[in-house]
Design a protein around this motif. Structure first.
Motif, mmCIF file in Angstrom:
data_model
loop_
_atom_site.group_PDB
_atom_site.id
_atom_site.type_symbol
_atom_site.label_atom_id
_atom_site.label_comp_id
_atom_site.label_asym_id
_atom_site.label_seq_id
_atom_site.Cartn_x
_atom_site.Cartn_y
_atom_site.Cartn_z
ATOM 1 N N ARG A 22 58.218 31.122 82.687
ATOM 2 C CA ARG A 22 59.628 31.320 83.049
ATOM 3 C C ARG A 22 59.758 32.342 84.171
ATOM 4 N N ASP A 30 58.424 22.756 81.528
ATOM 5 C CA ASP A 30 59.769 22.986 81.000
ATOM 6 C C ASP A 30 60.151 24.459 81.087
ATOM 7 N N GLU A 79 63.051 26.124 83.327
ATOM 8 C CA GLU A 79 64.090 26.944 82.705
ATOM 9 C C GLU A 79 64.278 28.251 83.464
ATOM 10 N N HIS A 105 67.573 29.380 85.592
ATOM 11 C CA HIS A 105 68.230 30.668 85.301
ATOM 12 C C HIS A 105 68.428 31.467 86.583
#
Length: 361
Positions: A34, A93, A97, A101
């Motif tokens: 992330r 994924d 994400e 964001h």
């Protein structure tokens, strides 16, 4: 633009462990994906590049992964492959994400910066030189002349309202995204455009009226400098307020056409004295002053034609004629006399502006 290998750091190492143990990616590993996805977005890489980088790294490492290399049977290879594919899915994924964001945060920051700029621009806050610098980011060159238009409708509008989007799309299609600013303020649509391009605001007025199902638009005069937008915006607001009080029925108001009204009310005491003197006796009429005041307004607005006045008021011509005679008797001024007409007309405008007779003067 190829994405640097640093944006897939640790990915192949995690895949190596997954191939041996069959485990899923850990929370720390997903958090790392992330974080790298966010960083890629902040540095301007596309999401497609982020996904492609992970898939390329997985493909390059696949033959040498311990679990894949040591699989002895088709069943074992199938199990390793399934685990690796799930790990790749998790990694992509998580990176996506983080990327999303960062994009949402950037949009919110951009929206906040734009809203702050619009507020400072329309209220004349902030250092004017700094305001001019910030304006360049939104396509405005405040050293030049600019004019503002304000549109109202049956409901309040914000930046995400379908009406706002519809008008914005029409403007961008016609003029492009630069040199014109569309915003909302206190439920109204606001358009700021170069003063040398009147067609932009005229087109905005057309589109705003169509999108708001016949709303009203006011256009301020063009003024130079960072403070010129504020001046033009206030002129447009004053024109809308004036239209409500008079009332004016024109759907598109130009501040330049309404300059006489601020002049008339600049000396409020003198105007109030004129209204009391010229129209005060109308209070003695049966039914009060308001019906006779409305008759005078319609009479002057129709070019002093009794038949047109009657049509506008939905009265008989004889009723209008009677009222005009009654006004002459009470005030001593004949609406048909050129000199008296000028005094009465000015007093009627003053009464509208000062909300007389509803308010005492």
């Amino acid at each position: 633009m190829e994405i640097p290998e640093e944006y897939v750091d640790g990915f192949t190492e995690a895949l190596a462990e997954v191939s041996q143990t069959g485990r899923r990616l850990t929370r720390d590993e997903l958090d790392a994906r992330r974080a790298l996805g966010e960083r890629a977005a902040e540095h301007g890489y596309s999401l497609r590049r982020v996904v492609a980088a992970h898939l390329s790294a997985a493909c390059a490492a696949w033959p040498t992964l311990p679990g894949a290399a040591s699989a002895a049977t088709a069943r074992e290879m199938s199990a390793v492959t399934a685990g690796l594919l799930e790990a790749v899915r998790q990694a992509v994924d998580a990176a996506g994400e983080g990327y999303d964001h960062a994009q949402r945060l950037a949009v919110r920051q951009e929206e906040a910066a734009r809203r702050e700029f619009v507020d400072d621009l329309l209220y004349g806050r902030s250092d004017l030189n700094r305001l001019a610098e910030r304006a360049e980011r939104f396509g405005l060159r405040l050293a030049h002349e600019h004019a503002a238009a304000v549109a109202t409708g049956p409901e309040p509008y914000d930046d995400t309202h379908p009406v706002t989007r519809r008008v914005e799309q029409a403007l961008v299609t016609r003029f492009g995204a630069r040199r014109i600013l569309l915003a909302t303020k206190e439920g109204r649509l606001i358009c700021v455009a170069p003063g040398s391009q009147d067609d932009m605001l005229v087109y905005f007025a057309e589109q705003a009226r169509a999108a708001t199902d016949g709303g009203r638009v006011a256009i301020g005069r063009a003024h130079p400098g960072p403070g010129g937008v504020v001046h033009s915006y206030e002129e447009a607001l004053n024109a809308l307020d004036l239209a409500e009080r008079m009332p004016l029925t024109t759907p598109v108001l130009y501040a330049a056409d309404l300059l006489v009204f601020p002049v008339l009310t600049r000396d409020r005491h003198a105007m109030a004295d004129l209204v009391r003197t010229a129209l005060g006796p109308l209070r003695d009429a049966r039914g009060g002053a308001q019906p006779l005041l409305d008759t005078l307004w319609a009479y002057f607005d129709s070019g002093c034609v009794a038949a047109e006045t009657a049509r506008r008021l939905r009265l008989g011509v004889r009723t209008v004629t009677y009222r005009l005679d009654r006004i002459k008797t009470l005030t001593g001024s004949d609406p048909a006399d050129p000199l008296h007409r000028y005094v009465l007309h000015t007093a009627v405008i003053g009464a509208k502006l000062l909300d007389w007779p509803a308010k005492e003067l």
